[in-house]
Design an enzyme around this catalytic site. Structure first.
Site, mmCIF file in Angstrom:
data_model
loop_
_atom_site.group_PDB
_atom_site.id
_atom_site.type_symbol
_atom_site.label_atom_id
_atom_site.label_comp_id
_atom_site.label_asym_id
_atom_site.label_seq_id
_atom_site.Cartn_x
_atom_site.Cartn_y
_atom_site.Cartn_z
ATOM 1 C CG ASP A 100 61.577 51.461 43.821
ATOM 2 O OD1 ASP A 100 62.545 52.180 45.282
ATOM 3 O OD2 ASP A 100 62.294 51.607 43.391
ATOM 4 C CG HIS A 102 64.706 51.974 47.241
ATOM 5 N ND1 HIS A 102 64.144 50.821 46.666
ATOM 6 C CD2 HIS A 102 65.896 51.332 47.920
ATOM 7 C CE1 HIS A 102 64.470 49.653 47.236
ATOM 8 N NE2 HIS A 102 65.778 50.076 47.823
ATOM 9 C CB SER A 153 61.417 50.688 40.120
ATOM 10 O OG SER A 153 61.186 49.893 41.186
HETATM 11 CO CO1 B1M Z 1 66.554 47.980 48.959
HETATM 12 N N1 B1M Z 1 66.733 47.142 47.665
HETATM 13 N N2 B1M Z 1 64.379 47.512 49.379
HETATM 14 N N3 B1M Z 1 65.964 49.683 51.029
HETATM 15 N N4 B1M Z 1 68.389 48.857 48.904
HETATM 16 C C1 B1M Z 1 68.319 47.457 47.021
HETATM 17 C C2 B1M Z 1 68.136 48.416 45.878
HETATM 18 C C3 B1M Z 1 69.113 46.187 46.424
HETATM 19 C C4 B1M Z 1 69.563 45.856 45.161
HETATM 20 C C5 B1M Z 1 69.536 45.576 47.390
HETATM 21 C C6 B1M Z 1 69.983 44.350 47.516
HETATM 22 O O1 B1M Z 1 69.499 43.106 47.378
HETATM 23 N N5 B1M Z 1 71.332 43.803 47.449
HETATM 24 C C7 B1M Z 1 67.047 45.262 45.782
HETATM 25 C C8 B1M Z 1 66.753 45.126 44.999
HETATM 26 C C9 B1M Z 1 66.357 44.148 44.021
HETATM 27 C C10 B1M Z 1 65.672 44.300 42.836
HETATM 28 O O2 B1M Z 1 64.934 44.579 42.713
HETATM 29 N N6 B1M Z 1 67.247 43.796 42.284
HETATM 30 C C11 B1M Z 1 66.648 46.443 46.885
HETATM 31 C C12 B1M Z 1 65.305 45.433 47.805
HETATM 32 C C13 B1M Z 1 65.116 43.894 47.683
HETATM 33 C C14 B1M Z 1 64.396 46.464 48.112
HETATM 34 C C15 B1M Z 1 63.162 45.393 49.719
HETATM 35 C C16 B1M Z 1 62.409 44.579 48.862
HETATM 36 C C17 B1M Z 1 63.695 44.691 50.719
HETATM 37 C C18 B1M Z 1 62.244 43.781 51.197
HETATM 38 O O3 B1M Z 1 61.418 45.278 51.402
HETATM 39 N N7 B1M Z 1 62.377 42.607 51.238
HETATM 40 C C19 B1M Z 1 62.053 46.616 50.092
HETATM 41 C C20 B1M Z 1 61.665 47.044 49.047
HETATM 42 C C21 B1M Z 1 60.532 48.897 48.933
HETATM 43 C C22 B1M Z 1 59.455 48.818 47.814
HETATM 44 O O4 B1M Z 1 60.085 49.950 47.514
HETATM 45 N N8 B1M Z 1 58.854 48.955 47.628
HETATM 46 C C23 B1M Z 1 63.707 47.742 50.204
HETATM 47 C C24 B1M Z 1 64.024 48.976 51.136
HETATM 48 C C25 B1M Z 1 64.619 49.410 51.249
HETATM 49 C C26 B1M Z 1 64.634 50.283 52.329
HETATM 50 C C27 B1M Z 1 63.526 51.037 52.928
HETATM 51 C C28 B1M Z 1 65.216 49.898 53.748
HETATM 52 C C29 B1M Z 1 66.166 51.311 51.899
HETATM 53 C C30 B1M Z 1 65.999 52.871 52.131
HETATM 54 C C31 B1M Z 1 65.135 53.659 52.278
HETATM 55 C C32 B1M Z 1 65.704 55.274 50.579
HETATM 56 O O5 B1M Z 1 65.380 55.115 49.980
HETATM 57 N N9 B1M Z 1 64.786 55.871 52.068
HETATM 58 C C33 B1M Z 1 66.736 50.223 50.961
HETATM 59 C C34 B1M Z 1 68.085 50.697 50.749
HETATM 60 C C35 B1M Z 1 69.071 51.777 51.652
HETATM 61 C C36 B1M Z 1 69.226 49.554 49.629
HETATM 62 C C37 B1M Z 1 70.120 50.459 49.517
HETATM 63 C C38 B1M Z 1 70.519 49.097 49.988
HETATM 64 C C39 B1M Z 1 70.886 51.565 48.912
HETATM 65 C C40 B1M Z 1 70.463 52.091 47.449
HETATM 66 C C41 B1M Z 1 71.097 53.872 48.137
HETATM 67 O O6 B1M Z 1 70.052 54.204 48.802
HETATM 68 N N10 B1M Z 1 71.758 53.864 47.213
HETATM 69 C C42 B1M Z 1 69.868 48.792 47.462
HETATM 70 C C43 B1M Z 1 72.066 48.432 47.650
HETATM 71 C C44 B1M Z 1 72.132 49.643 46.428
HETATM 72 O O7 B1M Z 1 71.868 50.222 45.914
HETATM 73 N N11 B1M Z 1 73.400 48.495 46.714
HETATM 74 C C45 B1M Z 1 68.561 47.984 47.933
HETATM 75 C C46 B1M Z 1 72.493 55.749 46.893
HETATM 76 C C47 B1M Z 1 72.220 56.189 46.368
HETATM 77 C C48 B1M Z 1 72.884 57.892 46.193
HETATM 78 O O8 B1M Z 1 72.113 55.798 45.264
HETATM 79 O O9 B1M Z 1 69.324 55.504 44.738
HETATM 80 O O10 B1M Z 1 71.614 54.319 43.558
HETATM 81 P P1 B1M Z 1 71.095 55.374 44.450
HETATM 82 O O11 B1M Z 1 71.104 56.216 43.325
HETATM 83 C C49 B1M Z 1 72.364 57.153 42.278
HETATM 84 C C50 B1M Z 1 72.221 56.474 41.157
HETATM 85 O O12 B1M Z 1 71.091 55.052 40.905
HETATM 86 C C51 B1M Z 1 71.311 57.629 40.071
HETATM 87 O O13 B1M Z 1 71.605 59.006 41.008
HETATM 88 C C52 B1M Z 1 72.445 58.449 42.349
HETATM 89 C C53 B1M Z 1 74.006 58.446 42.570
HETATM 90 O O14 B1M Z 1 74.281 60.617 42.166
HETATM 91 N N12 B1M Z 1 69.795 58.008 40.181
HETATM 92 C C54 B1M Z 1 69.539 58.566 39.426
HETATM 93 C C55 B1M Z 1 68.950 57.176 40.892
HETATM 94 N N13 B1M Z 1 68.026 57.795 40.821
HETATM 95 C C56 B1M Z 1 68.369 58.763 39.917
HETATM 96 C C57 B1M Z 1 66.560 59.604 38.796
HETATM 97 C C58 B1M Z 1 67.933 60.243 38.311
HETATM 98 C C59 B1M Z 1 68.864 60.566 37.574
HETATM 99 C C60 B1M Z 1 69.934 59.786 39.143
HETATM 100 O O15 B1M Z 1 66.806 61.444 37.066
HETATM 101 C C61 B1M Z 1 65.723 61.231 37.740
#
Ligand code: B1M
Length: 215
Positions: A100, A102, A153
Site C-alpha cells: 500500500d 497511501h 491492506s
Molecule cells: Co488510491 N485508492 N489507489 N491513490 N486513493 C483509494 C484508497 C480508493 C478508495 C479510491 C476509490 O476507488 N474510490 C481505492 C481503494 C479501493 C479498495 O481497495 N477498496 C484506491 C485504489 C484502487 C488505488 C490504486 C489501486 C489505483 C490504481 O493504481 N489502479 C492505487 C494503489 C496503489 C497501492 O497502494 N499499491 C492507488 C493509488 C493512489 C495514489 C498514489 C494516486 C494516491 C495516494 C497518494 C499518497 O497517499 N501519497 C491515491 C489517493 C489519494 C486515494 C484517495 C482518493 C484518497 C486517500 C487519501 O489520501 N485520503 C482514496 C479515496 C478515499 O479515501 N476517498 C483512494 C485523505 C487521508 C487524510 O485520509 O488516508 O483515510 P486517510 O486517513 C484518515 C483515516 O483513515 C485515518 O486518519 C486519517 C484522517 O485523520 N487513518 C489512521 C489513516 N491511517 C491511520 C493510522 C492510524 C490512525 C488513523 O494509526 C496508526
C-alpha cells in the site's frame, strides 16, 4: 465559490494556484488548522475518491490531488497547536502496510502524535512484516501504528499481526485507514495478536487512544 468550496476544488482539480492564499484566509475563519484538513480538504479528497471510482479521474490526476493535499498539510503544519511536553511520551513506530502506497493519513497521524509529545519513527510505505519486526527490535517502541487504505491492506494487517505474534512481539498496536473498521479490527486482527489492538477512525482518535494507553 465560497471559501470551503474553493479549498475543496483545489484538491479535486489538482491545482495549487491560489491555494496558499485561500488557506491563509481559512486559518482566520476556521477554529483550527485541523478543522481545515478535516473539513474542506477532506471533502475534496472524498470527491476525488468518488470520481476515481466512477472512472472520471485517472491515477495521474489522483496523484496531483494528493500533491495538493500534501502541500496543504505542510503549509498548515506550523500553525498546529504543539502541546508543551518537555519529556517524550514514548516512541511510536508508524508504517503503511505492505503493498500500500497511501500515506497522507499516516503522515497526518505522524504530525499529530509528534505535536503531542510522541517520538515518532515513520517507516514509510509498503512496509513488509519482516522490515517492521526488524524496526521494532531496533527501536523498541511503546506502540506500533499501522495504516492501510486498500481492502487488501486490511488483510495485510491480519498477516502482519500473525507475523508479529510469531516473532513474540506483543506491543500495543494502533490500526487505521479507510478500508478498516472497528468490527474488522475486533473480529479479524485482535484474535491473531497477543497484544492490545485498537482501531482509530482518524488521527485525533489515534492520539487519544495512544494517550489512553499511557495510563
Ligand atoms: Co488510491 N485508492 N489507489 N491513490 N486513493 C483509494 C484508497 C480508493 C478508495 C479510491 C476509490 O476507488 N474510490 C481505492 C481503494 C479501493 C479498495 O481497495 N477498496 C484506491 C485504489 C484502487 C488505488 C490504486 C489501486 C489505483 C490504481 O493504481 N489502479 C492505487 C494503489 C496503489 C497501492 O497502494 N499499491 C492507488 C493509488 C493512489 C495514489 C498514489 C494516486 C494516491 C495516494 C497518494 C499518497 O497517499 N501519497 C491515491 C489517493 C489519494 C486515494 C484517495 C482518493 C484518497 C486517500 C487519501 O489520501 N485520503 C482514496 C479515496 C478515499 O479515501 N476517498 C483512494 C485523505 C487521508 C487524510 O485520509 O488516508 O483515510 P486517510 O486517513 C484518515 C483515516 O483513515 C485515518 O486518519 C486519517 C484522517 O485523520 N487513518 C489512521 C489513516 N491511517 C491511520 C493510522 C492510524 C490512525 C488513523 O494509526 C496508526
Amino acid at each position: 465559490l465560497s471559501l470551503p468550496e474553493r479549498i475543496a476544488s483545489y484538491v479535486i482539480e489538482g491545482t495549487k494556484e491560489g491555494l496558499i492564499d485561500d488557506l491563509q484566509k481559512a486559518l482566520k475563519e476556521y477554529p483550527s488548522p485541523l478543522a481545515i484538513i478535516n473539513g474542506p480538504l477532506m471533502d475534496g479528497m472524498a470527491e476525488v475518491g468518488r470520481l476515481f471510482n466512477d472512472n472520471q479521474l485517472i491515477v495521474a490526476e489522483v496523484l496531483q490531488s494528493a500533491e495538493v493535499m500534501k502541500s496543504s498539510v505542510s503549509f498548515l503544519e506550523p500553525y498546529m497547536k504543539k502541546n508543551d511536553t518537555s519529556s517524550s511520551k514514548g516512541k511510536i513506530l508508524l508504517a503503511t502496510v505492505k503493498g500500500d502506497v497511501h500515506d497522507i493519513g499516516k503522515n497526518l497521524v505522524d504530525i499529530i502524535l509528534n505535536n503531542n509529545g510522541y517520538d515518532v519513527v515513520d517507516l514509510g510505505i509498503k512496509v513488509a512484516p519482516a522490515e517492521l519486526i526488524e524496526a521494532i527490535r531496533r527501536e523498541k517502541p511503546k506502540l506500533i501504528g499501522l495504516s492501510g487504505l486498500l481492502v487488501k491492506s486490511a488483510q495485510q494487517m491480519v498477516a502482519t499481526a500473525q507475523d508479529l505474534k510469531e516473532a513474540d512481539i506483543s506491543i500495543p498496536m494502533l490500526v487505521g485507514g479507510a478500508a478498516l473498521s472497528r468490527k474488522f479490527t475486533l473480529n479479524k486482527i485482535v484474535p491473531e495478536y497477543d497484544g492490545l489492538v485498537v482501531y482509530a477512525k482518524d488521527a485525533m482518535d489515534g492520539l487519544s487512544l495512544a494517550n489512553r494507553l499511557q495510563d
